[in-house]
Design a protein around this motif. Structure first.
Motif, PDB file in Angstrom:
ATOM      1  N   ARG A 128      27.733  36.506  37.548  1.00  0.00           N
ATOM      2  CA  ARG A 128      29.176  36.913  37.986  1.00  0.00           C
ATOM      3  C   ARG A 128      28.776  39.133  37.711  1.00  0.00           C
ATOM      4  O   ARG A 128      29.245  39.520  38.650  1.00  0.00           O
TER       5      ARG A 128
ATOM      6  N   SER B  59      32.795  44.047  38.470  1.00  0.00           N
ATOM      7  CA  SER B  59      31.950  43.243  39.790  1.00  0.00           C
ATOM      8  C   SER B  59      31.380  43.958  40.558  1.00  0.00           C
ATOM      9  O   SER B  59      32.030  44.866  40.979  1.00  0.00           O
TER      10      SER B  59
ATOM     11  N   CYS C 126      37.288  43.789  42.669  1.00  0.00           N
ATOM     12  CA  CYS C 126      35.872  43.684  43.328  1.00  0.00           C
ATOM     13  C   CYS C 126      36.164  45.465  43.530  1.00  0.00           C
ATOM     14  O   CYS C 126      35.830  45.457  44.923  1.00  0.00           O
TER      15      CYS C 126
ATOM     16  N   LEU D  38      35.095  35.309  39.137  1.00  0.00           N
ATOM     17  CA  LEU D  38      34.046  36.060  39.720  1.00  0.00           C
ATOM     18  C   LEU D  38      34.583  37.521  39.649  1.00  0.00           C
ATOM     19  O   LEU D  38      33.620  38.949  39.682  1.00  0.00           O
TER      20      LEU D  38
ATOM     21  N   ILE E 229      29.056  30.515  38.942  1.00  0.00           N
ATOM     22  CA  ILE E 229      29.330  31.437  38.951  1.00  0.00           C
ATOM     23  C   ILE E 229      29.741  32.235  38.294  1.00  0.00           C
ATOM     24  O   ILE E 229      29.218  33.384  38.156  1.00  0.00           O
ATOM     25  N   GLN E 230      30.217  32.152  36.857  1.00  0.00           N
ATOM     26  CA  GLN E 230      30.425  33.140  36.010  1.00  0.00           C
ATOM     27  C   GLN E 230      28.631  33.731  35.562  1.00  0.00           C
ATOM     28  O   GLN E 230      28.558  34.518  35.034  1.00  0.00           O
TER      29      GLN E 230
END
Length: 529
Positions: free
Chosen positions: A437, A469, A493, A462, A433-434
């Motif tokens: 991101r 993000s 986010c 994330l 996921i990183q």
């Protein structure tokens, strides 16, 4: 008791302080009566008027007082009759002069501004058609005036026509009329869901529209191989064809072989999804060797006569190296064994790859057996420009395999119902996921059995980082996500506008649903701090 108000030819006399001559809401406004056939001549009465909304009326003055007022008015009129006549004549002449002067000025201004020529209107129509499509705009514009009707019939405006939205009746007569009157210069036509259109109408389309470059015949159930063959032979510029979910005859081995052999290097898009095929392995080999400029290939939801279709990935990459979109979702493909080391080619231009497997069907578990880390790594060997990766339901894919892919700016990742969160892969889930991101816009992690702590660490990675993000949508339905993880996403986010928390067992009541639009904004405000 108040006297009932008198009615005249225009209805009840209005309250001078509360008159309404026009109202959009006819039920609440004080409107003119609709029927005045029984009204007598209207006599003005300053002491009597109706109040709207059912309010009480003023009491009429006494009859004697009324007569005295009329006598006084008549005497004044007689005394000032001559003066009033002269004044009225003067004012009338002044008004007529002002009116004539205004009309002359307006006429001069109108003469100084010539109307737009048809060529300019045709250019404007072209901009509109490019923006919103030929239909239904041209049909509506044809009803405005004679000039617009003639312009809307111009063949240059009918180059790209989408008939799949039900603007007109989907029948042979309609298509034949359009071919004879509108589509002589048509280059792209969409006939999706014209289930009753016959092969004879498609043949007329091929004859009348030789400039066609793109044809969509999806869900045309009465389509025959003869019609497809004639369309390919009669349109030398045809480069995109969609025959998905059609009849078995339209996608027979002989018909598709003729299509590929005739169009060969000019074929850019081929959509044959949702059909049943025989001897498809031979057709795939033919496709690899003939269609060097193919950019879009869709063979999703296909049924093959054999259990699996073997795909030589390296030869596929050499023969169709310009592919940008590959969709093999819910189809039984399996990579051939790599017996000798070949020079890596890959799909360097690939942008979308869909290998999703439906887990709701009885054969869903068998469909995805051929999709594993080896298949994906060989297919995406050089695909650094990939933007969309759909691996829903793929049971043999691991986080470690995805982590080592050469993709740098993945924007859409779908790994719903994918058992990639096995105990031996938990350590690779957060780094995976990183890795993306900074570019992920849409993420689907739904219906996976991630432990709450592992999922929280991945979502935190994330949401929090040096760069904000760009995530806009996330699906966490059916997972063990906790409220603290949801808060991290909501607070960090800024571009997020949709989150699905349906059936999340770790969340309180009232939160377990899909949030978007105003509901999402309210959720974001409630958990801002």
């Amino acid at each position: 008791m108040p006297r009932k108000p008198e009615r005249g030819i225009l209805g009840y006399k209005k309250d001078p302080k509360n008159q309404i001559l026009f109202s959009f809401n006819v039920r609440t406004g004080d409107e003119w009566p609709s029927d005045d056939s029984d009204d007598s001549d209207y006599v003005p009465d300053d002491g009597l008027y109706c109040v709207s909304d059912g309010q009480a009326m003023k009491h009429s003055v006494n009859a004697e007082t009324k007569k005295k007022q009329l006598l006084i008015k008549n005497r004044k009129r007689k005394k000032n009759g001559s003066t009033a006549t002269k004044y009225n004549e003067t004012s009338a002449s002044k008004k007529s002069k002002c009116t004539s002067q205004t009309e002359s000025i307006v006429a001069e201004q109108h003469d100084n501004v010539p109307p737009l020529p048809p060529e300019i209107w045709l250019k404007i129509f072209g901009f509109v058609v490019d923006r919103i499509g030929a239909l239904p705009f041209l049909c509506r514009a044809a009803k405005v005036c004679h000039m617009w009707h003639e312009l809307s019939c111009h063949h240059s405006l009918w180059q790209k026509v989408d008939l799949s939205y039900g603007w007109i009746k989907a029948r042979d007569q309609t298509l034949l009329w359009l071919c004879n009157n509108r589509l002589s210069q048509c280059r792209s036509i969409n006939l999706t869901s014209w289930k009753n259109v016959t092969s004879s109408a498609i043949k007329q389309l091929a004859e009348k529209c030789p400039l066609l470059e793109s044809v969509n015949l999806s869900y045309c159930k009465k389509l025959s191989s003869e019609a497809v063959t004639m369309l390919v032979d009669s349109c030398p510029h045809l480069a995109e064809i969609d025959v998905s979910f059609t009849s078995p005859d339209a996608v027979s081995p002989m018909c598709l072989g003729h299509l590929i052999g005739t169009m060969n290097s000019r074929l850019r898009l081929l959509n044959i999804a949702g059909n049943h095929f025989k001897a498809f392995g031979t057709l795939v080999t033919y496709l690899m060797t003939s269609c060097s400029n193919l950019e879009h290939l869709d063979i999703s939801n296909a049924n093959f006569s054999s259990d699996f279709v073997s795909l030589n990935i390296e030869k596929f990459q050499i023969g169709c190296k310009k592919l940008k979109v590959i969709r093999f979702a819910n189809s039984k493909f399996r990579a051939t064994i790599q017996r000798q080391q070949m020079e890596p080619h890959g799909f360097s231009d690939l942008e979308q790859l869909s290998l999703a497997v439906s887990t709701t069907t009885t054969t869903g578990s068998n469909v995805g057996l051929g999709i594993d880390d080896n298949f994906i790594s060989r297919l995406l060997l050089t695909s650094t420009q990939l933007r969309l990766l759909d691996l829903r339901g793929c049971g043999n894919v691991t986080c470690e395999g995805l982590l080592h892919l050469p993709i740098t700016n993945l924007q859409q990742l779908y790994i719903s119902q994918s058992p990639i969160a096995k105990s031996n892969c938990y350590s690779d889930f957060e780094p995976m996921i990183q890795k993306w991101r900074h570019s992920l816009i849409e993420l689907d992690l739904s219906w996976n059995s991630y432990p709450a702590e592992i999922l929280h660490a991945a979502l935190k990675a994330l949401a929090i980082g040096c760069i904000k993000s760009p995530l806009e949508s996330i699906n966490l339905a059916g997972t063990s996500v906790k409220m603290k993880s949801v808060k991290y996403i909501l607070q960090n986010c800024p571009s997020l506008n949709s989150i699905n928390l349906t059936s999340c067992r770790g969340l309180p009541r009232g939160i377990k649903r899909d949030f978007s639009g105003k509901q999402f904004l309210q959720l974001q405000r409630d958990h801002k701090t």
